[in-house]
Design a protein around this motif. Structure first.
Motif, PDB file in Angstrom:
ATOM      1  N   GLU B  85       0.473  -1.835   0.052  1.00 15.55           N
ATOM      2  CA  GLU B  85      -0.150  -0.210   0.127  1.00 15.55           C
ATOM      3  C   GLU B  85       1.049   1.750  -0.006  1.00 15.55           C
ATOM      4  O   GLU B  85       0.381   3.022  -0.667  1.00 15.55           O
ATOM      5  N   SER B  86       1.760   1.206   0.969  1.00 14.04           N
ATOM      6  CA  SER B  86       2.421   2.355   1.096  1.00 14.04           C
ATOM      7  C   SER B  86       3.671   2.986  -0.621  1.00 14.04           C
ATOM      8  O   SER B  86       4.945   3.554  -0.098  1.00 14.04           O
ATOM      9  N   THR B  87       4.070   1.829  -0.977  1.00 15.35           N
ATOM     10  CA  THR B  87       5.419   1.451  -2.300  1.00 15.35           C
ATOM     11  C   THR B  87       6.463   1.981  -1.506  1.00 15.35           C
ATOM     12  O   THR B  87       7.136   2.899  -1.871  1.00 15.35           O
ATOM     13  N   PRO B  88       6.523   1.007  -0.668  1.00 18.43           N
ATOM     14  CA  PRO B  88       7.962   1.004  -0.135  1.00 18.43           C
ATOM     15  C   PRO B  88       9.202   0.931  -0.710  1.00 18.43           C
ATOM     16  O   PRO B  88       8.845  -0.290  -1.567  1.00 18.43           O
ATOM     17  N   LEU B  89       9.936   1.684  -0.995  1.00 19.16           N
ATOM     18  CA  LEU B  89      11.352   2.052  -2.077  1.00 19.16           C
ATOM     19  C   LEU B  89      12.353   1.975  -1.173  1.00 19.16           C
ATOM     20  O   LEU B  89      12.302   3.245   0.043  1.00 19.16           O
ATOM     21  N   TYR B  90      13.546   2.070  -1.946  1.00 18.04           N
ATOM     22  CA  TYR B  90      14.970   2.595  -1.277  1.00 18.04           C
ATOM     23  C   TYR B  90      15.078   3.991  -2.446  1.00 18.04           C
ATOM     24  O   TYR B  90      15.666   3.942  -3.564  1.00 18.04           O
ATOM     25  N   ILE B 165      -3.139   5.342  -4.931  1.00 14.13           N
ATOM     26  CA  ILE B 165      -3.854   6.301  -4.139  1.00 14.13           C
ATOM     27  C   ILE B 165      -2.709   7.435  -4.622  1.00 14.13           C
ATOM     28  O   ILE B 165      -1.685   7.069  -4.861  1.00 14.13           O
ATOM     29  N   GLY B 166      -3.228   8.461  -4.532  1.00 14.89           N
ATOM     30  CA  GLY B 166      -1.946   9.722  -3.773  1.00 14.89           C
ATOM     31  C   GLY B 166      -1.497  10.241  -5.949  1.00 14.89           C
ATOM     32  O   GLY B 166      -0.819  10.614  -5.606  1.00 14.89           O
ATOM     33  N   LEU B 167      -1.980   9.407  -6.326  1.00 14.60           N
ATOM     34  CA  LEU B 167      -1.616  10.008  -8.260  1.00 14.60           C
ATOM     35  C   LEU B 167      -3.169  11.133  -8.490  1.00 14.60           C
ATOM     36  O   LEU B 167      -4.051  11.131  -8.200  1.00 14.60           O
ATOM     37  N   ASN B 170      -4.205  12.473 -14.358  1.00  9.78           N
ATOM     38  CA  ASN B 170      -4.086  11.471 -15.509  1.00  9.78           C
ATOM     39  C   ASN B 170      -3.341  10.222 -14.577  1.00  9.78           C
ATOM     40  O   ASN B 170      -2.936   9.463 -15.666  1.00  9.78           O
ATOM     41  N   GLN B 171      -1.767  10.557 -13.677  1.00 11.59           N
ATOM     42  CA  GLN B 171      -2.064   9.189 -13.764  1.00 11.59           C
ATOM     43  C   GLN B 171      -2.323   7.830 -13.251  1.00 11.59           C
ATOM     44  O   GLN B 171      -2.377   7.350 -13.558  1.00 11.59           O
ATOM     45  N   ILE B 172      -3.692   8.543 -13.006  1.00 10.84           N
ATOM     46  CA  ILE B 172      -4.523   7.192 -12.595  1.00 10.84           C
ATOM     47  C   ILE B 172      -5.051   6.633 -13.592  1.00 10.84           C
ATOM     48  O   ILE B 172      -5.152   5.607 -14.176  1.00 10.84           O
ATOM     49  N   ARG B 173      -5.017   7.882 -14.351  1.00  9.39           N
ATOM     50  CA  ARG B 173      -6.292   7.057 -15.661  1.00  9.39           C
ATOM     51  C   ARG B 173      -4.674   6.136 -16.617  1.00  9.39           C
ATOM     52  O   ARG B 173      -4.778   5.183 -17.134  1.00  9.39           O
ATOM     53  N   HIS B 174      -3.094   6.290 -16.447  1.00 12.06           N
ATOM     54  CA  HIS B 174      -2.237   5.373 -17.214  1.00 12.06           C
ATOM     55  C   HIS B 174      -2.303   4.151 -16.336  1.00 12.06           C
ATOM     56  O   HIS B 174      -2.165   3.399 -16.893  1.00 12.06           O
ATOM     57  N   VAL B 175      -2.693   4.635 -14.856  1.00 14.03           N
ATOM     58  CA  VAL B 175      -1.970   3.329 -14.406  1.00 14.03           C
ATOM     59  C   VAL B 175      -3.355   2.681 -14.140  1.00 14.03           C
ATOM     60  O   VAL B 175      -3.287   1.302 -14.872  1.00 14.03           O
ATOM     61  N   ARG B 176      -4.952   2.853 -14.355  1.00 15.54           N
ATOM     62  CA  ARG B 176      -5.746   2.396 -14.802  1.00 15.54           C
ATOM     63  C   ARG B 176      -5.483   1.492 -16.526  1.00 15.54           C
ATOM     64  O   ARG B 176      -5.720   0.209 -16.657  1.00 15.54           O
ATOM     65  N   THR B 187      -2.821 -12.246 -14.533  1.00 12.99           N
ATOM     66  CA  THR B 187      -3.507 -12.080 -13.081  1.00 12.99           C
ATOM     67  C   THR B 187      -3.521 -11.250 -12.427  1.00 12.99           C
ATOM     68  O   THR B 187      -2.411 -10.954 -11.820  1.00 12.99           O
ATOM     69  N   VAL B 188      -4.872  -9.757 -12.013  1.00 13.97           N
ATOM     70  CA  VAL B 188      -4.518  -9.147 -11.076  1.00 13.97           C
ATOM     71  C   VAL B 188      -5.674  -8.588  -9.873  1.00 13.97           C
ATOM     72  O   VAL B 188      -6.132  -9.413 -10.508  1.00 13.97           O
ATOM     73  N   LEU B 189      -4.864  -8.819  -8.922  1.00 12.94           N
ATOM     74  CA  LEU B 189      -5.932  -8.609  -7.315  1.00 12.94           C
ATOM     75  C   LEU B 189      -5.692  -7.337  -7.054  1.00 12.94           C
ATOM     76  O   LEU B 189      -4.372  -7.197  -6.692  1.00 12.94           O
ATOM     77  N   LEU B 190      -6.805  -6.659  -7.281  1.00 11.70           N
ATOM     78  CA  LEU B 190      -6.371  -5.005  -6.847  1.00 11.70           C
ATOM     79  C   LEU B 190      -7.104  -4.824  -5.894  1.00 11.70           C
ATOM     80  O   LEU B 190      -8.598  -5.275  -5.772  1.00 11.70           O
ATOM     81  N   SER B 191      -6.477  -4.051  -4.870  1.00  8.26           N
ATOM     82  CA  SER B 191      -7.651  -3.064  -4.337  1.00  8.26           C
ATOM     83  C   SER B 191      -7.809  -1.777  -4.000  1.00  8.26           C
ATOM     84  O   SER B 191      -7.370  -1.093  -4.817  1.00  8.26           O
ATOM     85  N   THR B 192      -8.546  -1.460  -3.363  1.00  9.68           N
ATOM     86  CA  THR B 192      -9.111   0.050  -3.640  1.00  9.68           C
ATOM     87  C   THR B 192     -10.494   0.244  -2.639  1.00  9.68           C
ATOM     88  O   THR B 192     -11.176  -0.993  -2.543  1.00  9.68           O
ATOM     89  N   HIS B 193     -10.017   1.701  -2.701  1.00 11.86           N
ATOM     90  CA  HIS B 193     -11.806   1.901  -1.797  1.00 11.86           C
ATOM     91  C   HIS B 193     -12.686   3.372  -3.301  1.00 11.86           C
ATOM     92  O   HIS B 193     -13.313   3.577  -1.801  1.00 11.86           O
ATOM     93  N   ILE B 194     -12.016   3.181  -4.074  1.00  8.25           N
ATOM     94  CA  ILE B 194     -12.649   3.744  -5.085  1.00  8.25           C
ATOM     95  C   ILE B 194     -13.728   3.447  -5.559  1.00  8.25           C
ATOM     96  O   ILE B 194     -13.115   2.666  -6.892  1.00  8.25           O
ATOM     97  N   LEU B 195     -14.833   3.368  -5.887  1.00  6.41           N
ATOM     98  CA  LEU B 195     -15.481   2.438  -7.398  1.00  6.41           C
ATOM     99  C   LEU B 195     -15.373   2.962  -7.974  1.00  6.41           C
ATOM    100  O   LEU B 195     -15.277   1.498  -9.256  1.00  6.41           O
ATOM    101  N   ALA B 196     -15.031   3.901  -8.275  1.00  6.13           N
ATOM    102  CA  ALA B 196     -15.192   4.490 -10.627  1.00  6.13           C
ATOM    103  C   ALA B 196     -13.923   3.435 -10.806  1.00  6.13           C
ATOM    104  O   ALA B 196     -13.958   3.109 -11.945  1.00  6.13           O
TER     105      ALA B 196
END
Lengths: 248, 317
Positions: B85-90, B165-167, B170-176, B187-196
């Motif tokens: 969820e928090s996109t942990p990176l170095y 989350i946090g995009l 435009n970025q949201i559309r790109h990711v979608r 196969t993709v399993l994604l979680s969200t609380h955004i219905l759209a």
């Protein structure tokens, strides 16, 4: 095995991304350099009966640096991954828990070795310019380094264990410092308690006594086994702490 | 039917004093894009973490590509790409360094690594930032680096926890678009609380609330399923008791609620059948000489369905 080397390489290179490593390196070299300067002074006065290696490996300076170095070098290892959440990406990659623990440990140990490496120059200088009749024996030199490595290995394992317990680097460092101090000062009990058995035990676990032997060029198998088993125990405990999230 | 990609049976996760996930069962077929929908604190992240082998289940079992997530954890982890969820990176690494390291760690062989890294960089729109240090990237770019990391070893199953989350829009559309393009290869399993998000990207929705799955269907079918309970709103100038009686007598009307405001009364007609009753209402008004001011059907959006299914939900941490 493959994963271990990849992780080990990353752990070792990560030290060079952080300023702490450079600060510690400089701190270490200043103190060891001062220690060496004192030694050179003593030798220049032609004091007889100086055990050269004891001045380097059994001095206040040696202990001051070793006791602080281990907690600082290890505090980041797990605590930072936990704080930033990268522990989640790390542990969901196809790597086993022991591989992660060992890679982090040997990364720290390798860096510890790198910090010690420049002091080899002192040995070269001593052998070239020693005013003593005979240049220092290679025996005590090798043993001194062996002792520094063994004690460092044990203390770094303690530090790694503490880092796995918390997500706060400072807490990890303080707890690790407290524990290595316990390991170090338990040797002093032999001067304080009257009980014969307790004194013997304290003598056995005394890092101070071990290092004194090593610096004299004596390799007793008991301290070697003590530090290696201590290291193995701490690493085992660390693996269990990392696995512990699976018991909740 | 081929073996399911994800098979979850009676999965339960209890923390001290609370049950985060309670007896959850579902399957996901290969090539599906499934959305995991629920309010905050419903147990989405916990379920995904169990599937990604990060947390063990308290009870029940989960299999990915036929491997048990607990007993054959390494086999499972080889097959999944997981974006927490928090996109942990170095933050101290450069994008290229990070993706290379992760590809290595996930066992992408040397000769393919360079190619894979540049492929995922292209796919995630990172081609220009390879030399940049991750800590200096914007949130949107960091999210894409996380996504690229999840995809770099070409996993069979991609698990994304709140990928948008946090995009910005435009970025949201790109990711979608990116997520949609992953099927059917992945196969993709994604979680969200955004219905759209679910309506736009997923073929199937699992709605989870307080640790339980309350619905599982395609977005369209979910809507259709709840269409039976749709409402018609009619506002007429008529004496309420009599009009209510007559409206209730219309075929297809299950219940009538009246809300009088002066001479006008607003009636809400709950329909039981699937037929549109508005012509009947209109005819009744003409027949009885009522003045008609408003006549509309309330279409239920996925939001309403969501609200209906998770009604009475209390915020849990």
């Amino acid at each position: 095995m493959r994963a271990f080397f990849i992780l080990w390489k990353r752990e070792l290179t990560t030290y060079f991304y952080s300023p702490i490593a450079y600060v510690m390196m400089i701190f270490f070299l200043i103190i060891m350099g001062f220690s060496f300067w004192l030694l050179a002074n003593v030798l220049a006065q032609g004091a007889p009966g100086v055990s050269v290696m004891r001045e380097l490996f059994d001095s206040l300076f040696f202990w001051m640096t070793t006791l602080t170095l281990a907690p600082v070098l290890t505090m980041r290892l797990f605590a930072e991954e936990k704080r930033s959440g990268t522990i989640e990406t790390l542990m969901t990659a196809p790597v086993s828990d022991p591989a992660v623990v060992l890679a982090k440990y040997f990364g720290a140990l390798s860096f510890y070795g790198l910090i010690w490496a420049p002091t080899l120059v002192y040995v070269v200088i001593l052998r070239m310019f020693s005013p003593l009749a005979a240049p220092p024996d290679p025996g005590p030199i090798v043993c001194g380094y062996l002792g520094a490595l063994l004690i460092g290995a044990f203390y770094l394992a303690i530090g790694l264990f503490c880092s796995a317990l918390t997500r706060n680097q400072i807490v990890a460092a303080i707890v690790a410092f407290a524990l290595v101090c316990v390991a170090f000062f338990s040797g002093f009990l032999s001067f304080m308690v009257r009980e014969e058995a307790a004194r013997n035990v304290a003598q056995y676990v005394s890092s101070l006594a071990h290092m004194r032997d090593f610096a004299r060029g004596v390799v007793d198998t008991r301290p070697v086994v003590f530090h290696l088993t201590g290291t193995a125990l701490m690493l085992f405990a660390t693996v269990k702490v990392i696995e512990a999230r699976k018991w909740k | 039917m081929s073996e399911p990609m994800i098979e979850v049976r009676h999965l339960t996760k209890r923390y001290a004093g609370c049950t985060a996930v309670a007896d959850v069962s579902f399957t996901v077929a290969p090539g599906e894009v499934v959305g995991f929908l629920g309010p905050n604190g419903a147990g989405k992240t916990t379920t995904l973490r169990m599937l990604a082998c990060y947390l063990p289940a308290s009870e029940g079992e989960a299999r990915v590509a036929g491997f048990d997530v607990f007993r054959h954890s390494l086999e499972v982890r080889r097959r999944i790409g997981y974006l927490p969820e928090s996109t942990p990176l170095y933050p101290e690494l450069r994008v290229d360094e990070y993706l290379n390291y992760r590809a290595q760690l996930k066992g992408v062989p040397g000769r393919r690594r360079r190619q894979r890294v540049s492929e995922v960089k292209e796919l995630c729109g990172l081609a220009d930032v390879g030399r940049r240090i991750i800590g200096q990237l914007s949130k949107g770019y960091r999210q894409r680096v996380g996504l690229a990391d999840a995809l770099v070893h070409d996993p069979e199953l991609v698990i994304l926890d709140e990928p948008t989350i946090g995009l910005d829009p435009n970025q949201i559309r790109h990711v979608r678009d990116l997520i949609k393009s992953l099927a059917p290869r992945h196969t993709v399993l994604l979680s969200t609380h955004i219905l759209a998000e679910v309506e736009l990207t997923c073929q199937r929705v699992l709605i989870i609330d307080r640790g339980r799955i309350v619905a599982s269907d395609t977005p369209d079918k979910l809507r259709a399923r709840l269409q039976g309970g749709r409402e018609v709103v009619v506002e007429i100038h008529a004496p309420p008791p009599e009009a209510a009686q007559r409206l209730a007598a219309l075929p297809g009307v299950a219940r009538v609620a009246a809300d009088a405001a002066g001479a006008w009364t607003q009636f809400r007609l709950e329909c039981s059948g699937s037929e549109d009753i508005r012509p009947l209402v209109f005819e009744a008004a003409v027949q009885h000489g009522w003045h008609l001011r408003e006549l509309r059907q309330e279409k239920q959006s996925l939001e309403d369905i969501f609200a209906a299914l998770t009604r009475g939900e209390q915020e849990t941490p």
